[in-house]
Scaffold this motif. Structure first.
Motif, PDB file in Angstrom:
ATOM      1  N   THR A  12       0.830  -1.201   0.000  1.00  0.00           N
ATOM      2  CA  THR A  12       0.000   0.000   0.000  1.00  0.00           C
ATOM      3  C   THR A  12       0.864   1.250   0.000  1.00  0.00           C
ATOM      4  O   THR A  12       0.649   2.165  -0.799  1.00  0.00           O
ATOM      5  CB  THR A  12      -0.965  -0.006   1.199  1.00  0.00           C
ATOM      6  N   ALA A  13       1.856   1.296   0.867  1.00  0.00           N
ATOM      7  CA  ALA A  13       2.751   2.460   0.915  1.00  0.00           C
ATOM      8  C   ALA A  13       3.515   2.615  -0.388  1.00  0.00           C
ATOM      9  O   ALA A  13       3.683   3.732  -0.893  1.00  0.00           O
ATOM     10  CB  ALA A  13       3.715   2.324   2.086  1.00  0.00           C
ATOM     11  N   ARG A  14       3.956   1.506  -0.948  1.00  0.00           N
ATOM     12  CA  ARG A  14       4.679   1.542  -2.225  1.00  0.00           C
ATOM     13  C   ARG A  14       3.767   2.036  -3.347  1.00  0.00           C
ATOM     14  O   ARG A  14       4.159   2.867  -4.166  1.00  0.00           O
ATOM     15  CB  ARG A  14       5.206   0.146  -2.532  1.00  0.00           C
ATOM     16  N   GLU A  16       1.188   3.947  -3.196  1.00  0.00           N
ATOM     17  CA  GLU A  16       0.841   5.365  -3.062  1.00  0.00           C
ATOM     18  C   GLU A  16       1.864   6.283  -3.719  1.00  0.00           C
ATOM     19  O   GLU A  16       1.553   7.418  -4.059  1.00  0.00           O
ATOM     20  CB  GLU A  16       0.674   5.722  -1.581  1.00  0.00           C
ATOM     21  N   ARG A  17       3.078   5.797  -3.931  1.00  0.00           N
ATOM     22  CA  ARG A  17       4.137   6.604  -4.551  1.00  0.00           C
ATOM     23  C   ARG A  17       4.222   6.383  -6.067  1.00  0.00           C
ATOM     24  O   ARG A  17       5.063   6.988  -6.723  1.00  0.00           O
ATOM     25  CB  ARG A  17       5.482   6.264  -3.917  1.00  0.00           C
ATOM     26  N   LEU A  18       3.372   5.508  -6.592  1.00  0.00           N
ATOM     27  CA  LEU A  18       3.429   5.147  -8.007  1.00  0.00           C
ATOM     28  C   LEU A  18       2.210   5.655  -8.769  1.00  0.00           C
ATOM     29  O   LEU A  18       1.157   5.883  -8.179  1.00  0.00           O
ATOM     30  CB  LEU A  18       3.506   3.623  -8.157  1.00  0.00           C
ATOM     31  N   ASP A  19       2.375   5.778 -10.066  1.00  0.00           N
ATOM     32  CA  ASP A  19       1.237   6.057 -10.939  1.00  0.00           C
ATOM     33  C   ASP A  19       0.409   4.782 -11.072  1.00  0.00           C
ATOM     34  O   ASP A  19       0.942   3.671 -10.936  1.00  0.00           O
ATOM     35  CB  ASP A  19       1.717   6.471 -12.336  1.00  0.00           C
ATOM     36  N   GLU A  22       1.898   2.123 -13.200  1.00  0.00           N
ATOM     37  CA  GLU A  22       3.018   1.404 -12.588  1.00  0.00           C
ATOM     38  C   GLU A  22       2.515   0.348 -11.600  1.00  0.00           C
ATOM     39  O   GLU A  22       3.091  -0.743 -11.495  1.00  0.00           O
ATOM     40  CB  GLU A  22       3.950   2.387 -11.886  1.00  0.00           C
TER      41      GLU A  22
END
Length: 118
Positions: A12-14, A16-19, A22
């Motif tokens: 989830t955290a990962r 949130e930083r991606l489009d 991706e």
């Protein structure tokens, strides 16, 4: 019936930083590989929800060794994740118990195959 549940650690955290594209690019091969391993051991994917995967063993076809099949699938998935270059870390749980099974459920349309207290 035996249920296998798997999800990615920290996804989830990962995500949130991606489009969104991706995220999909990460999840598509993960879903494909898990489906392949689960079906290879006789499991049925009940649902994918983001990075979470729920599969059942013992429905629609029951085998005497369904719990063992689920554990073998979990170990195969862990082996694959350990070798994968994307650095995936998984949590996998396997539980066996009584369940109410809908043999006419259409999992492809989001209908639940089973309900129980796993």
């Amino acid at each position: 019936m035996t249920v296998l549940f798997a999800d990615l650690v920290g996804f989830t955290a990962r995500a949130e930083r991606l489009d969104p594209e991706e995220v999909r690019a990460l999840l598509a091969p993960y879903h494909d590989r898990l489906r392949s391993e689960l079906e290879r051991f006789g499991g049925t994917v009940e649902k994918f929800i983001g990075d979470a995967v729920m599969a059942v063993f013992g429905t629609p076809v029951a085998h005497e060794d369904d719990p063992e099949r689920a554990v073998r699938a979990a170990l195969a998935i862990c082996d694959w994740a350990a070798e994968d270059t994307a650095g995936l870390q998984l949590r996998i749980g396997v539980n066996t118990g009584e369940a109410l099974v809908a043999l006419d459920a259409r999992a492809s349309e989001g209908e639940a195959l089973a309900a129980g207290t796993w």
